[in-house]
Write an enzyme that holds these catalytic residues in place. Structure first.
Site: not given
Ligand code: ATR
Length: 278
Positions: A64, A68, A89, A129, A131, A133, A158, A221
């Site tokens: 985790t 990862k 994972n 999102g 990212g 996940a 993105r 969660y």
């Molecule tokens: P994870 O592994 O949790 O997906 P990550 O790769 O850093 O972590 O991705 C975080 C995601 O949450 C991204 O889609 C990010 O948006 P950006 O691509 O614009 O950075 C989004 N995110 C993080 N904080 C946010 C917020 N306060 N409001 C909206 N989107 C957010």
């Protein structure tokens, strides 16, 4: 001899994985133990620690945050899902080396379809999102044959890059928050994969995306509904909401299956973990 597994990460003290795997082992009568091990945050340590666990006879690991990607890079062989997600994972240790997998996506898909009672087939799906996940869930989600997928993200580029990477026959589109296509009666399934909920924040999207019969899923969660689930319910009181505890238990169930060849039932384990959290 009892087989030993563990979850590795940092921090790890509050991990629910040992509890989840103990409940799976009890449910299926498997002779195994499962530990939680904290590793210092450097990739070299990760590699060294994993080698040590292998030599001590561990059979497999869950990996985790924040390892990862290190787990991806140190694997001997990668499953399709690990390759596509570019993250790992689950490790299974065999004579051939470290077999690596990613069960997060299938954990989410199974949770929605089996525990939420909603099939992805022919559904209009909205993902918030873009990212790591979200990258991990797209392949199993598309395999479940939705009608269409729209990815919206704070940084629209993105979302576009991710949409292009996963192009199939299923229409997949991308935008920022303010250009999410409207759907009559909302989207069928909405998944929040941003980390905004961690900070108690909401992605600023139009309430019009939530319909009376939408399933609204937050990958986060906690011991109470997330802000995103509360927002959806205020918008459409009849919509169905779920949090990501079922995804956590679901990814664990798939790892357990890879190791033990038995697929445990997740619903009673989700209920028990939730009761302990309350
Ligand atoms: P994870 O592994 O949790 O997906 P990550 O790769 O850093 O972590 O991705 C975080 C995601 O949450 C991204 O889609 C990010 O948006 P950006 O691509 O614009 O950075 C989004 N995110 C993080 N904080 C946010 C917020 N306060 N409001 C909206 N989107 C957010």
């Amino acid at each position: 001899m009892t087989d030993v597994y563990a979850v590795v990460g940092n921090p790890i003290a509050h991990s629910k994985s040992p509890l989840i795997h103990r409940l799976f082992a009890e449910q299926t009568g498997q002779d195994m133990v499962y530990e939680a091990i904290r590793i210092d945050d450097e990739a070299t340590n990760f590699k060294y620690e994993v080698a040590g666990l292998i030599s001590r006879g561990y059979k497999g690991l869950n990996i985790t945050v924040p390892f990862k990607l290190d787990a991806f890079e140190q694997a001997t062989s990668l499953s399709e899902s690990a390759k596509v997600a570019h993250a790992v994972n689950t490790y299974t240790f065999t004579e051939k080396g470290i077999e690596a997998d990613n069960t997060d996506g299938i954990g989410l898909v199974n949770d929605i379809q089996q525990n939420g009672g909603v099939s992805f087939a022919h559904k209009r799906v909205l993902i918030l999102g873009a990212g790591g996940a979200v990258q991990g869930i797209l392949e199993p989600l598309l395999d479940a044959l939705p009608a269409s997928v729209h990815i919206a993200n704070r940084t629209p580029q993105r979302a576009e890059v991710l949409g292009k990477r996963f192009e199939t026959d299923i229409p997949i589109s991308a935008s920022g928050w303010d250009a999410i296509p409207e759907k009559a009666s909302g989207y069928d399934i909405i998944i929040n994969g941003t980390s905004a909920s961690l900070e108690g924040k909401l992605p600023p999207i139009s309430p019009g995306v939530v319909g009376e019969n939408s399933l609204v899923y937050d990958m986060m969660y906690g011991d109470k509904p997330t802000v995103f689930m509360d927002w959806a319910k205020q918008t459409q009181p009849s919509c169905q909401t779920m949090d990501g505890l079922g995804m956590l238990v679901g990814q664990a169930a798939e790892a357990f299956y890879l190791w033990r060849g038995v697929r445990p039932e997740t619903a009673p384990v989700i209920a028990e973990v939730r009761a302990l959290m309350a």
